[in-house]
Motif scaffolding. Structure first.
Motif, PDB file in Angstrom:
ATOM      1  N   LEU A  16     -84.769-109.777 -19.236  1.00 44.31           N
ATOM      2  CA  LEU A  16     -83.415-109.488 -19.698  1.00 44.31           C
ATOM      3  C   LEU A  16     -82.432-110.538 -19.182  1.00 44.31           C
ATOM      4  CD1 LEU A  16     -83.346-105.596 -19.297  1.00 44.31           C
ATOM      5  CD2 LEU A  16     -83.629-106.924 -21.401  1.00 44.31           C
ATOM      6  N   PHE A  17     -82.582-110.954 -17.937  1.00 44.44           N
ATOM      7  CA  PHE A  17     -81.714-112.000 -17.390  1.00 44.44           C
ATOM      8  C   PHE A  17     -81.961-113.335 -18.088  1.00 44.44           C
ATOM      9  CE2 PHE A  17     -80.345-109.001 -14.470  1.00 44.44           C
ATOM     10  CZ  PHE A  17     -79.461-109.514 -13.543  1.00 44.44           C
ATOM     11  N   LEU A  18     -83.224-113.612 -18.414  1.00 40.60           N
ATOM     12  CA  LEU A  18     -83.542-114.836 -19.164  1.00 40.60           C
ATOM     13  C   LEU A  18     -82.825-114.824 -20.508  1.00 40.60           C
ATOM     14  CD1 LEU A  18     -85.181-117.394 -19.888  1.00 40.60           C
ATOM     15  CD2 LEU A  18     -86.987-115.853 -20.707  1.00 40.60           C
ATOM     16  N   ALA A  19     -82.911-113.708 -21.218  1.00 37.08           N
ATOM     17  CA  ALA A  19     -82.265-113.612 -22.531  1.00 37.08           C
ATOM     18  C   ALA A  19     -80.765-113.851 -22.420  1.00 37.08           C
ATOM     19  CB  ALA A  19     -82.556-112.238 -23.139  1.00 37.08           C
ATOM     20  N   ALA A  20     -80.136-113.255 -21.413  1.00 38.57           N
ATOM     21  CA  ALA A  20     -78.693-113.432 -21.241  1.00 38.57           C
ATOM     22  C   ALA A  20     -78.349-114.873 -20.881  1.00 38.57           C
ATOM     23  CB  ALA A  20     -78.178-112.482 -20.156  1.00 38.57           C
ATOM     24  N   SER A  21     -79.210-115.524 -20.101  1.00 35.12           N
ATOM     25  CA  SER A  21     -78.923-116.905 -19.678  1.00 35.12           C
ATOM     26  C   SER A  21     -78.941-117.884 -20.839  1.00 35.12           C
ATOM     27  CB  SER A  21     -79.936-117.355 -18.616  1.00 35.12           C
ATOM     28  OG  SER A  21     -81.190-117.675 -19.202  1.00 35.12           O
ATOM     29  N   LEU A  22     -79.611-117.522 -21.926  1.00 34.78           N
ATOM     30  CA  LEU A  22     -79.735-118.414 -23.082  1.00 34.78           C
ATOM     31  C   LEU A  22     -78.538-118.323 -24.022  1.00 34.78           C
ATOM     32  CD1 LEU A  22     -83.505-117.695 -23.681  1.00 34.78           C
ATOM     33  CD2 LEU A  22     -82.547-119.909 -23.013  1.00 34.78           C
ATOM     34  N   THR A  23     -77.672-117.342 -23.809  1.00 32.83           N
ATOM     35  CA  THR A  23     -76.461-117.227 -24.623  1.00 32.83           C
ATOM     36  C   THR A  23     -75.479-118.317 -24.217  1.00 32.83           C
ATOM     37  OG1 THR A  23     -75.429-115.662 -23.093  1.00 32.83           O
ATOM     38  CG2 THR A  23     -76.797-114.744 -24.865  1.00 32.83           C
ATOM     39  N   PRO A  24     -74.524-118.663 -25.078  1.00 35.64           N
ATOM     40  CA  PRO A  24     -73.605-119.766 -24.767  1.00 35.64           C
ATOM     41  C   PRO A  24     -72.587-119.379 -23.703  1.00 35.64           C
ATOM     42  CG  PRO A  24     -72.972-118.735 -26.832  1.00 35.64           C
ATOM     43  CD  PRO A  24     -74.277-118.114 -26.432  1.00 35.64           C
ATOM     44  N   GLN A  34     -80.318-126.117 -18.914  1.00 39.08           N
ATOM     45  CA  GLN A  34     -80.657-124.772 -19.380  1.00 39.08           C
ATOM     46  C   GLN A  34     -81.911-124.267 -18.673  1.00 39.08           C
ATOM     47  OE1 GLN A  34     -79.021-122.553 -21.871  1.00 39.08           O
ATOM     48  NE2 GLN A  34     -80.312-121.377 -20.477  1.00 39.08           N
ATOM     49  N   GLY A  35     -82.891-125.146 -18.498  1.00 41.00           N
ATOM     50  CA  GLY A  35     -84.106-124.742 -17.795  1.00 41.00           C
ATOM     51  C   GLY A  35     -83.826-124.342 -16.358  1.00 41.00           C
ATOM     52  N   ALA A  36     -82.972-125.115 -15.684  1.00 46.23           N
ATOM     53  CA  ALA A  36     -82.630-124.784 -14.303  1.00 46.23           C
ATOM     54  C   ALA A  36     -81.883-123.452 -14.227  1.00 46.23           C
ATOM     55  CB  ALA A  36     -81.778-125.899 -13.701  1.00 46.23           C
ATOM     56  N   LEU A  37     -80.926-123.262 -15.139  1.00 45.08           N
ATOM     57  CA  LEU A  37     -80.167-122.005 -15.167  1.00 45.08           C
ATOM     58  C   LEU A  37     -81.085-120.826 -15.476  1.00 45.08           C
ATOM     59  CD1 LEU A  37     -77.569-120.289 -15.310  1.00 45.08           C
ATOM     60  CD2 LEU A  37     -77.327-121.031 -17.688  1.00 45.08           C
ATOM     61  N   SER A  38     -81.938-120.975 -16.470  1.00 44.08           N
ATOM     62  CA  SER A  38     -82.827-119.875 -16.855  1.00 44.08           C
ATOM     63  C   SER A  38     -83.824-119.565 -15.747  1.00 44.08           C
ATOM     64  CB  SER A  38     -83.559-120.216 -18.151  1.00 44.08           C
ATOM     65  OG  SER A  38     -82.648-120.301 -19.230  1.00 44.08           O
ATOM     66  N   ALA A 484     -73.593-110.744 -13.459  1.00 48.00           N
ATOM     67  CA  ALA A 484     -74.332-111.733 -12.660  1.00 48.00           C
ATOM     68  C   ALA A 484     -74.624-113.009 -13.448  1.00 48.00           C
ATOM     69  CB  ALA A 484     -75.630-111.150 -12.097  1.00 48.00           C
ATOM     70  N   VAL A 485     -75.126-112.869 -14.685  1.00 46.53           N
ATOM     71  CA  VAL A 485     -75.547-114.045 -15.459  1.00 46.53           C
ATOM     72  C   VAL A 485     -74.347-114.921 -15.818  1.00 46.53           C
ATOM     73  CG1 VAL A 485     -76.632-114.829 -17.590  1.00 46.53           C
ATOM     74  CG2 VAL A 485     -77.593-112.902 -16.336  1.00 46.53           C
ATOM     75  N   THR A 486     -73.243-114.320 -16.267  1.00 46.25           N
ATOM     76  CA  THR A 486     -72.059-115.116 -16.608  1.00 46.25           C
ATOM     77  C   THR A 486     -71.545-115.868 -15.385  1.00 46.25           C
ATOM     78  OG1 THR A 486     -71.437-113.626 -18.406  1.00 46.25           O
ATOM     79  CG2 THR A 486     -69.694-114.994 -17.476  1.00 46.25           C
ATOM     80  N   PHE A 487     -71.616-115.246 -14.236  1.00 43.18           N
ATOM     81  CA  PHE A 487     -71.243-115.904 -12.977  1.00 43.18           C
ATOM     82  C   PHE A 487     -72.075-117.173 -12.778  1.00 43.18           C
ATOM     83  CE2 PHE A 487     -72.297-116.524  -8.489  1.00 43.18           C
ATOM     84  CZ  PHE A 487     -71.043-116.597  -7.892  1.00 43.18           C
ATOM     85  N   LEU A 488     -73.386-117.072 -12.989  1.00 47.28           N
ATOM     86  CA  LEU A 488     -74.265-118.230 -12.835  1.00 47.28           C
ATOM     87  C   LEU A 488     -74.023-119.262 -13.933  1.00 47.28           C
ATOM     88  CD1 LEU A 488     -77.576-116.378 -11.885  1.00 47.28           C
ATOM     89  CD2 LEU A 488     -76.049-117.631 -10.358  1.00 47.28           C
ATOM     90  N   GLN A 489     -73.795-118.795 -15.165  1.00 48.63           N
ATOM     91  CA  GLN A 489     -73.526-119.729 -16.262  1.00 48.63           C
ATOM     92  C   GLN A 489     -72.277-120.563 -15.983  1.00 48.63           C
ATOM     93  OE1 GLN A 489     -73.335-116.931 -19.571  1.00 48.63           O
ATOM     94  NE2 GLN A 489     -75.213-117.787 -20.439  1.00 48.63           N
TER      95      GLN A 489
END
Length: 543
Positions: A16-24, A34-38, A484-489
């Motif tokens: 689920l976190f992977l899926a969210a990390s792939l959004t813009p 993107q690979g590092a973030l994911s 969490a994911v938006t924070f990392l993005q």
């Protein structure tokens, strides 16, 4: 179906976190970023999933049967994989939004490989830490109660890890980074010769040696619009701008560097110009040429500028390693120059302005105590891309008029502070951007796609204000908030903000600087038609 040593709850959370990390987010990402973030999001999501499962066991809740758990984990994994194929379209949308010419292939296999490598590396590290905790706990549990043994194991491991990170990893990493930046700063570009003009630091008669300016300082004093270029464009007599810069090696202490910069400014006739600009550079000592070229053209060279280097590290590292140096340096230069400036006759001294980009904007803001200058204020400041924790920016943004967005706020009546972006928003009265000001004019130039300015630590648990309606033109409507994911993005967006094309992210365009300078300093040597030509000149010159 899944490796037995991987937690099904962890796999579900990771997917689920992977899926969210792939959004813009705010800026387009390369396959590497993107690979590092994911990969990081996979690890965080796995930890979150296993933590939820552990909390359920602690509360003695019934475990989910393994067969349904496998199907849930499989469905989440397939969802994450499907999002990989959608991510390329989102990245193309962002690149199109920012008019980026080259569309780099997203590279699904590359993203997946990098993400999995980072995930398993972080998983291995986490399991190693858990092994240390269990080893310490088991060695003392027969002497003390079980919970006390567990607490002792956690504390001992935390102290051990802190010692390793602080005493070994950080020390040697920072030493290596510091050494590489220092060597880079000392490099002398073969194409850059010492200035031939006595109006530049390091030139004939200068009190400052060209070789002591550092890489960015040498570039700054050796470039800029020429007298011929300004006269040819304005069709009026012009002056060669004065540019003074003192590097870290110019003198031993910051006070000595500031004093030497002041004396060199006097020698070059800086206080005899119409405009005097105090510049606070970024962490590396870099001065944004787009900002200075535009104001020098605007005033047809009747301007002097002075800057002081306080670090050779990047702004992020300078803030982490030397958090007080920038403010100390900016304040030393301001005190030296302002102290002399206020002794001059008011009707003949230059107009005094401040400028800073990024970390330079934050430190420039901190350079002057407004109580000390209230009786004889400087004329204004232009601060571009201010970091999200900048003092005055935070206050003005928080207290903005309710009907204005965070990316283009209006503070009170605009008499002291105004904000602008890609579209000039500085005319608040309808009678021109110079109307309605008080004695000090402060302009913030900021782009909504700049995470350096609009990052919010609270985005870990709530949507950041930059995603509220109405959205800025340079923020995609496809961007969504995820805990969490938006924070990392947005953290990754800060890392790549300088790589955005001019006019987006943390790359500020000269034509936007020109609009801001006109509001802060006036129209200079140009009428309205001339300003239009000058702005078009910078638009055409934009890479």
């Amino acid at each position: 179906m899944f490796p037995r040593r991987l937690s099904l709850a962890g796999i579900t959370g990771a997917s689920l976190f992977l899926a969210a990390s792939l959004t813009p987010s705010l800026l387009p990402r390369t396959a590497l970023m993107q690979g590092a973030l994911s990969g990081l999001c996979l690890a965080v999501g796995y930890g979150a999933g296993t933590a939820v499962a552990a909390l359920g066991r602690l509360l003695e809740l019934p475990d989910l049967p393994r067969r349904p758990g496998r199907w849930i984990a499989l469905a989440a994994s397939l969802f994450g994989i499907a999002m990989l194929f959608l991510a390329e379209g989102w990245q193309k949308e962002l690149r199109g939004l920012m008019a980026m010419q080259s569309i780099e292939p997203f590279g699904i296999l590359k993203v997946s490989g990098i993400a999995l490598a980072i995930f398993f590396a972080l998983l291995g590290l986490a399991r190693s830490i858990l092994l240390v905790i269990r080893t310490v706990t088991s060695s003392i549990h027969h002497r003390v109660p079980r919970r006390a043994a567990t607490l002792a194991g956690l504390l001992a491991t935390a102290l051990l890890m802190a010692g390793i990170i602080d005493g070994v990893v950080l020390r040697y990493a920072l030493r290596a980074v510091d050494g590489s930046y220092q060597r880079l700063d000392a490099l002398i570009d073969a194409d850059l010769a010492a200035p031939a003009s006595p109006l530049r630091a390091g030139g004939p008669g200068s009190l400052i040696d060209f070789d002591t300016l550092g890489r960015q300082g040498r570039s700054y004093v050796s470039t800029g619009p020429t007298l011929e270029e300004m006269e040819r464009f304005s069709d009026k007599p012009a002056l060669t701008p004065v540019r003074i810069y003192a590097g870290l090696n110019t003198a031993e202490t910051v006070e000595e560097r500031a004093a030497l910069a002041l004396e060199d400014l006097k020698r070059a006739g800086g206080f005899e110009r119409k405009v005097l600009l105090l510049i606070t550079p970024t962490g590396t000592g870099w001065v944004d040429q787009a900002a200075i070229d535009s104001i020098e053209f605007l005033h047809n060279g009747d301007i002097a500028s002075v800057a002081l280097q306080y670090s050779y590290l990047s702004s992020f590292l300078a803030l982490a390693v030397e958090p007080g140096y920038g403010q100390e340096s900016a304040r030393a230069l301001f005190n030296a120059v302002y102290g002399h400036w206020k002794t001059l006759p008011r009707d003949s001294r230059p107009l005094l302005y401040l400028f800073g980009l990024s970390l330079g904007a934050m430190n420039s803001d901190l350079s002057a105590d407004f109580l000390d200058i209230a009786g004889d204020p400087f004329q204004g400041a232009l601060w571009s891309g201010p970091p999200f924790n900048s003092r005055l920016w935070q206050m003005a943004t928080a207290e903005r008029e309710r009907d204005t967005p965070v990316w283009l706020p209006r503070y009170r009546d605009g008499a002291a502070i105004r904000f602008t972006s890609q579209t000039n928003a500085l005319d608040l009265t309808g009678r021109g951007p110079q109307d309605g000001w008080g004695p000090i004019r402060i302009v913030y130039l900021q782009y909504a796609s700049d995470a350096v300015t609009f990052f919010e630590p609270a985005s870990f648990y709530r949507p950041p204000a930059i995603l509220e309606a109405p959205r800025a033109p340079d923020v995609s409507p496809s961007v969504r908030w995820f805990p969490a994911v938006t924070f990392l993005q947005m953290g990754f967006d800060m890392l790549i903000a300088n790589q955005a094309p001019n006019g987006y992210g943390h790359s500020y365009a000269p034509e936007h600087y020109l609009d801001a300078w006109v509001a802060v300093t006036g129209t200079g040597a140009y009428d309205e038609a001339g300003l239009h030509r000058l702005r078009q000149h910078f638009v055409d010159a934009d890479p």
